[in-house]
Design a protein around this motif. Structure first.
Motif: not given
Length: 523
Positions: A218-222
């Motif tokens: 998501n936008e916060y986590q990879s």
């Protein structure tokens, strides 16, 4: 526009042919050569679509030129023109792969007829090349998407397809079965990967010593999947990756002034094992509030909870006392469970300190209930004093609260649900803004880490996943029911980067936004 090379030892012939091409607006740019050697040298250095050559020329005749030119450009189109007495040569040239021949002097009608035929051939080949390029490009895009989708399914535990091996082979992942894999989870508190995913990928790819796959959750986590050959001479890959995690952390702090938590996972030997490791890492990510280090190892659970500072503990107790004052007893149970989970295996907390801490919590309950709860306090204190482990302490505290819940009329299920509903309403109203866990937690007067814990326990999904799902549903509505441009829809639903919005939309719906709209929103 195509490119033609006209070769003749008579300049007047060349000029006449070029004049006809220009007069009849044929789609050719013209190059000239007066003998075969000059023509061949030109072909070796330039793109040529059509070779228009005479047969009899000095130094190198037309037949030898055709033979040598075909070696340089195998699919070169060749048109010969010659005098009637040279027809035998023309027949040999045709055997070398010429498309047609013309007799001197050139008849204009025949000239145009032959050229229109050649133009049709060139145009068909051009269209076929474009079609092939699109197919190849689409294939590579399909492979890239399937690779991301299969990895996403694997870490989420959704890969139960009987065609799993075929999917892995198509995505180019089947070779990983013989490799040792490590996941590195990178988590930030604010939007990052939707705005900087290209730069992040380039940095990670250029600095990794091993094969690397990057999957944006998501936008916060990879998730960075690092693939190591079992024959690697380095026996301590875990420590190597911890050092690499420090490098990534330093880059994020220096380049973007962003704090992060990086979790280096344990080695995984099979793709099917990614889910269990991801689940453990995601649970640790939810406890980031209590971690004093930015780079941790998933198997080193004790180090995660070794140092809970006074400020963090004070905040947890404040939330507990607030729930007691509000008679939110179901919420209080979750908070107690969360506090004990944070204390578990901690070197800081002694058994005596833990008993004193929960004695004070129990007293807060009694103070609000008056004399009627004095017997409950006495019984609770006696049971706490007899506890020999934190597991027993947890059981005593929760059972005391359960007994107390039977004595009150408050619908505690509704109280817990109210907090979650308030958060869901906020998300439905403000999904277009830069909302995250920190912002929502502040709005409902909880810590970010506890709100994440409570939301997932109550709904079965993480808060970030819920936000993304709401944004995707709103995007689908706008694509289906409006003519708003995709770039504006992305901004409306909270994505600052349109490319990242397209990626996330396809990951969740199996279609790009354009494909979804063109299909009438049927998916």
């Amino acid at each position: 526009m195509y490119h033609i090379l006209v070769v003749d030892d008579q300049q007047a012939e060349i000029d006449a042919i070029e004049w006809l091409i220009q007069k009849h607006a044929l789609p050719f740019s013209v190059a000239q050569a007066n003998d075969g050697e000059v023509a061949l040298e030109y072909i070796r250095g330039h793109h040529v679509d059509l070779l228009f050559t005479d047969i009899r020329m000095p130094f190198m005749d037309g037949l030898e030129l055709i033979k040598q030119a075909k070696i340089v450009i195998p699919d070169l189109k060749v048109l010969i023109y010659s005098a009637y007495g040279e027809f035998e040569y023309a027949q040999k040239a045709i055997q070398l792969g010429t498309v047609s021949y013309m007799l001197k002097p050139i008849d204009v009608k025949e000239f145009l007829k032959v050229f229109q035929s050649i133009i049709a051939i060139l145009e068909d080949e051009r269209l076929q090349r474009e079609k092939d390029e699109l197919l190849i490009k689409g294939f590579h895009k399909g492979v890239a998407y399937e690779k991301q989708k299969l990895l996403f399914d694997l870490i989420q535990g959704r890969e139960s397809d009987v065609h799993y091996e075929e999917r892995a082979a198509f995505a180019g992942l089947n070779h990983l079965e013989n490799k040792r894999m490590y996941m590195i989870m990178i988590g930030l508190q604010n939007h990052f990967f939707d705005q900087h995913h290209t730069e992040a990928f380039e940095f990670l790819q250029s600095t990794s010593k091993h094969e690397m796959l990057l999957l944006h959750i998501n936008e916060y986590q990879s998730i960075m999947l690092v693939v190591i050959d079992p024959a690697s001479k380095n026996s301590d890959n875990g420590q190597e990756l911890m050092t690499y995690g420090e490098k990534v952390k330093e880059w994020l702090e220096t380049r973007f002034d962003r704090r992060c938590l990086i979790i280096v996972g344990s080695p995984v030997d099979k793709l099917e094992g990614l889910h269990d490791e991801f689940t453990q890492m995601e649970e640790l990510m939810n406890f980031r509030f209590f971690m004093d280090r930015s780079v941790v190892c998933s198997k080193d659970a004790e180090s995660i909870h070794d140092h809970i500072d006074d400020e963090s503990l004070e905040l947890m107790l404040k939330e507990i006392y607030t729930s007691i004052a509000r008679n939110e007893y179901r919420t209080l149970e979750h908070q107690i469970e969360y506090l004990i989970a944070s204390m578990r295996n901690s070197k800081r907390f002694s058994s005596m300190y833990a008993k004193l801490l929960f004695t004070e919590i129990l007293k807060k309950v009694v103070e609000l209930q008056g004399k009627k709860s004095s017997s409950l306090l006495k019984e609770g204190l006696e049971r706490i004093a007899l506890c020999n482990s934190i597991a027993e302490l947890r059981q005593v505290i929760l059972s005391v609260f359960q007994e107390h819940l039977l004595q009150i009329k408050t619908n505690t299920d509704d109280q817990c649900r109210k907090v979650i509903e308030d958060v869901q309403i906020l998300i439905q109203m403000e999904y277009g803004n830069d909302i995250g866990v920190d912002y929502l937690a502040n709005r409902v007067f909880l810590s970010p880490s506890y709100l994440s814990f409570l939301f997932k326990k109550s709904t079965g999904q993480s808060l970030i996943k819920y936000i993304t799902a709401v944004r995707m549903e709103r995007a689908k509505e706008l694509l289906r029911d409006s003519t708003i441009k995709v770039v504006d829809i992305a901004s409306t639903v909270g994505f600052a980067n349109t490319s990242y919005f397209n990626l996330m939309f396809k990951q969740h719906n199996g279609l790009t936004p354009i494909q979804y709209r063109e299909g009438g929103g049927r998916r």
